[in-house]
Design a protein around this motif. Structure first.
Motif, PDB file in Angstrom:
ATOM      1  N   ALA A 157       0.853  -1.193   0.000  1.00  0.00           N
ATOM      2  CA  ALA A 157       0.000   0.000   0.000  1.00  0.00           C
ATOM      3  C   ALA A 157       0.889   1.243   0.000  1.00  0.00           C
ATOM      4  CB  ALA A 157      -0.906   0.002   1.227  1.00  0.00           C
ATOM      5  N   PRO A 158       0.860   2.049  -1.055  1.00  0.00           N
ATOM      6  CA  PRO A 158       1.648   3.290  -1.032  1.00  0.00           C
ATOM      7  C   PRO A 158       1.259   4.192   0.131  1.00  0.00           C
ATOM      8  CG  PRO A 158       0.886   2.806  -3.259  1.00  0.00           C
ATOM      9  CD  PRO A 158       0.195   1.827  -2.344  1.00  0.00           C
ATOM     10  N   HIS A 159      -0.039   4.232   0.456  1.00  0.00           N
ATOM     11  CA  HIS A 159      -0.529   5.039   1.574  1.00  0.00           C
ATOM     12  C   HIS A 159      -1.531   4.205   2.371  1.00  0.00           C
ATOM     13  CE1 HIS A 159       0.142   7.638  -2.030  1.00  0.00           C
ATOM     14  NE2 HIS A 159       0.927   8.265  -1.172  1.00  0.00           N
ATOM     15  N   PRO A 160      -1.640   4.449   3.678  1.00  0.00           N
ATOM     16  CA  PRO A 160      -2.697   3.792   4.444  1.00  0.00           C
ATOM     17  C   PRO A 160      -4.063   4.138   3.848  1.00  0.00           C
ATOM     18  CG  PRO A 160      -1.103   4.845   5.904  1.00  0.00           C
ATOM     19  CD  PRO A 160      -0.783   5.322   4.519  1.00  0.00           C
ATOM     20  N   ASP A 161      -4.828   3.192   3.550  1.00  0.00           N
ATOM     21  CA  ASP A 161      -6.193   3.170   2.967  1.00  0.00           C
ATOM     22  C   ASP A 161      -6.191   2.593   1.544  1.00  0.00           C
ATOM     23  OD1 ASP A 161      -5.612   5.301   1.195  1.00  0.00           O
ATOM     24  OD2 ASP A 161      -7.149   6.630   1.993  1.00  0.00           O
ATOM     25  N   ASP A 162      -5.048   2.648   0.831  1.00  0.00           N
ATOM     26  CA  ASP A 162      -5.007   2.064  -0.514  1.00  0.00           C
ATOM     27  C   ASP A 162      -5.318   0.569  -0.479  1.00  0.00           C
ATOM     28  OD1 ASP A 162      -4.343   4.352  -2.045  1.00  0.00           O
ATOM     29  OD2 ASP A 162      -2.245   4.169  -1.444  1.00  0.00           O
ATOM     30  N   GLU A 163      -4.815  -0.086   0.586  1.00  0.00           N
ATOM     31  CA  GLU A 163      -5.035  -1.529   0.675  1.00  0.00           C
ATOM     32  C   GLU A 163      -6.519  -1.857   0.811  1.00  0.00           C
ATOM     33  OE1 GLU A 163      -4.281   0.393   3.056  1.00  0.00           O
ATOM     34  OE2 GLU A 163      -4.899  -0.353   5.006  1.00  0.00           O
TER      35      GLU A 163
ATOM     36  N   ASP B 152       3.535   8.028  -6.039  1.00  0.00           N
ATOM     37  CA  ASP B 152       3.861   6.956  -5.085  1.00  0.00           C
ATOM     38  C   ASP B 152       3.276   5.615  -5.537  1.00  0.00           C
ATOM     39  OD1 ASP B 152       5.306   8.577  -3.351  1.00  0.00           O
ATOM     40  OD2 ASP B 152       3.574   9.001  -2.068  1.00  0.00           O
ATOM     41  N   HIS B 153       2.123   5.649  -6.190  1.00  0.00           N
ATOM     42  CA  HIS B 153       1.515   4.405  -6.685  1.00  0.00           C
ATOM     43  C   HIS B 153       2.344   3.827  -7.821  1.00  0.00           C
ATOM     44  CE1 HIS B 153      -2.811   4.976  -4.972  1.00  0.00           C
ATOM     45  NE2 HIS B 153      -1.908   5.574  -4.201  1.00  0.00           N
ATOM     46  N   LYS B 154       2.821   4.698  -8.702  1.00  0.00           N
ATOM     47  CA  LYS B 154       3.677   4.231  -9.797  1.00  0.00           C
ATOM     48  C   LYS B 154       4.996   3.680  -9.253  1.00  0.00           C
ATOM     49  CE  LYS B 154       1.987   7.725 -13.106  1.00  0.00           C
ATOM     50  NZ  LYS B 154       1.348   6.811 -14.061  1.00  0.00           N
TER      51      LYS B 154
HETATM   52 ZN   LIG Z   1      -2.460   6.121  -2.293  1.00  0.00          ZN
END
Ligand SMILES: [Zn+2]
Length: 259
Positions: free
Chosen positions: A38-44, A154-156
């Protein structure tokens, strides 16, 4: 597996193909556990929440590697407020995992500054080491990461990190999941997702919604109205119908990819 790829892109909010949840999990799982990057918390949660709940329900382990600290979701914060937001997002992430039946020991926080993963060699190496350590321990059948055409840098960068990290582990499956390339429309608009594998989320959407509800800092504007918030329509787009995944084979065939 081939027949699933040939099904093409389902319409928005299609409830999913008529595979049993067990046969779908067989595709994603293998004999061991899964790692969500997960790039950021919540993406997962947005991309994989129902799948994570289903895997945990089967009694197989789920780990989440959180790459960045999420501290840039609210811009122009004081240093103290930013630290507060980072701690808050970690707590929200752990609470969300609990809603999915996943213990807090499954959360691995790398702590790269939000928005800078591409230029953070130290954090990239640390995340790669953590992922490969789980693989070397024989714990992992499949890894899931944000897809390459998500807009956020960050996702890339997360996608490239995963492809690079798995290059020497062809026995581990890699799947990409859309977040920002789905969140505004419901169905993936990423060209690389032209033939996604839809995961039937039936029976697990309530847990996914409960997990997402833990990310209060992303659902409101706790530090003013200037920060990012998940709109109700974004939440509906990500919490209705199937979750989408595409199997990535680039890691094992394109040895010349520049990392
Ligand atoms: Zn994100």
């Amino acid at each position: 597996m081939t027949d699933i790829f040939q099904l093409g892109q389902p319409p928005k909010h299609d409830p999913g193909i008529a595979l049993s949840s067990r046969s779908q999990l067989d595709l994603f799982l293998g004999a061991r556990g899964i790692v969500i990057i997960a790039p950021h918390p919540d993406d997962e949660i947005l991309g994989c929440g129902a799948l994570m709940a289903a895997v945990a329900d089967q009694g197989q382990p789920v780990w989440v590697i959180y790459l960045t600290d999420g501290g840039a979701s609210q811009p122009n914060l004081s240093a103290d407020a930013r630290v507060n937001l980072v701690h808050r997002r970690q707590s929200e992430a752990i609470a969300g995992l609990s809603e999915l039946g996943i213990p807090n020991s499954a959360a691995i926080f790398i702590g790269a500054p939000d928005g800078s993963l591409k230029s953070s060699a130290t954090y990239t190496k640390l995340a790669t080491y953590k992922l490969q350590e789980l693989i070397r321990q024989g714990c992992v059948s499949s890894v899931f990461v944000t897809c390459q055409d998500d807009d956020h840098p960050d996702h890339k960068a997360a996608y490239r990190l995963a492809v690079s990290a798995l290059r020497d582990y062809p026995g581990v499956q890699l799947f990409a999941y859309p977040v920002s390339s789905r969140i505004d429309e419901g169905s993936p608009r990423d060209p690389s997702m032209a033939f996604p594998i839809p995961f039937n989320t039936e029976g697990f959407l309530q847990q996914k919604r409960a997990a997402l509800a833990c990310h209060i800092s992303q659902l409101s504007a706790p530090y003013g109205s200037i920060g990012f918030t998940l709109s109700p329509s974004m939440i509906e787009n990500m919490c209705e119908g199937p979750e989408y995944f595409v199997q990535v084979e680039e890691a094992f065939h394109d040895q010349s990819h520049p990392f």
